[in-house]
Design a protein around this motif. Sequence first.
Motif, mmCIF file in Angstrom:
data_model
loop_
_atom_site.group_PDB
_atom_site.id
_atom_site.type_symbol
_atom_site.label_atom_id
_atom_site.label_comp_id
_atom_site.label_asym_id
_atom_site.label_seq_id
_atom_site.Cartn_x
_atom_site.Cartn_y
_atom_site.Cartn_z
ATOM 1 N N GLU A 1 0.838 -1.198 0.000
ATOM 2 C CA GLU A 1 0.000 0.000 0.000
ATOM 3 C C GLU A 1 0.871 1.245 0.000
ATOM 4 O OE1 GLU A 1 -2.836 -0.263 3.198
ATOM 5 O OE2 GLU A 1 -3.521 1.786 2.879
ATOM 6 N N GLU B 1 -2.679 5.158 0.757
ATOM 7 C CA GLU B 1 -4.034 4.598 0.709
ATOM 8 C C GLU B 1 -4.414 3.936 -0.598
ATOM 9 O OE1 GLU B 1 -6.637 7.604 2.353
ATOM 10 O OE2 GLU B 1 -5.250 7.714 4.050
ATOM 11 N N LYS C 1 -4.038 0.643 -2.603
ATOM 12 C CA LYS C 1 -3.682 -0.702 -2.206
ATOM 13 C C LYS C 1 -3.651 -1.647 -3.397
ATOM 14 C CE LYS C 1 -4.748 -3.507 1.668
ATOM 15 N NZ LYS C 1 -4.928 -4.598 2.030
ATOM 16 N N SER C 2 -2.581 -2.402 -3.507
ATOM 17 C CA SER C 2 -2.488 -3.402 -4.573
ATOM 18 C C SER C 2 -3.459 -4.544 -4.288
ATOM 19 C CB SER C 2 -1.060 -3.947 -4.631
ATOM 20 O OG SER C 2 -1.045 -5.187 -5.297
#
Length: 274
Positions: free
Chosen positions: A156, A159, A161-162
Amino acid sequence: MREIQKIFRGRETIDGGGVKLRRLLTPQAYREADPFLLVDEFHNDDPSTYIAGFPPHPHRGFETITYLLAGRIHHRDSRGHEGHLGPLSLQWMTAGSGIVHSEMPEQEDGLLWGYQIWLNLSTAQKMTKPRYQDIPAEDIPEVEEGPLRIRVLAGEYKEKKSPVMTFFPVLYLDLSFSEESFFYLSLPVGDTVLVICIEGNVEIGERRQQLVMGELALLGEGEGIGLYSKKGRLLLLSAPPLREPMVAHGPFVMNSREEIEQAYRDYAAGLFEV
Ligand code: FE2
């Protein structure tokens, strides 16, 4: 701030069916690079150096992470998974208890450019069920910060996020500097941090030690990482070390010699095929 502890310049290697690549990190450096086992760079525009691809071969006990910047690869494995990697897409494969897979170029000419990283699994996860995460380019979150573009391949950032699921916290970023800029990021103390310069150059830490295209830096202890570049692109990896015994042999990475021998027996018995 973390400073460069060691620079790896890699070695040209031929692997798979006859693919030319540069091996930037090998399991020999594992004591310092834990949990990262291997980093391969393939960057070829002569089809004779990549066309043979990686015909079927096994893996057990770790994960392979393939990030493609240019070209196309067709992936297939013994568990019935199949995927196509295109430019800026990511494949996160958990070999776990064992798979047999092939990775073949899906192009007859042009540039094939990408990175494959081997990430170790903890003792508790080595025999986990194989898992295959195929992330198309458009599903990888991107953050623009002035002249900086940050693609969040794992973990991340700000904010974003993968979607990749990992067994322990892993941060994997692709950072591009289009003009002079400074980037600072706070990372967990105790994490192993690698920086791979894939275009231009970058200066690292308070000492501003330079890393140029094709080099991999293992960073020393500290908290944050400071990067300064006029024009450059790099891959940043951060993860906590496993601190477990590691025995790597060919395509298998286990905790002991006995487990490696067992892997060869299980593979010969066809147990990876089902
Ligand atoms: Fe493989």
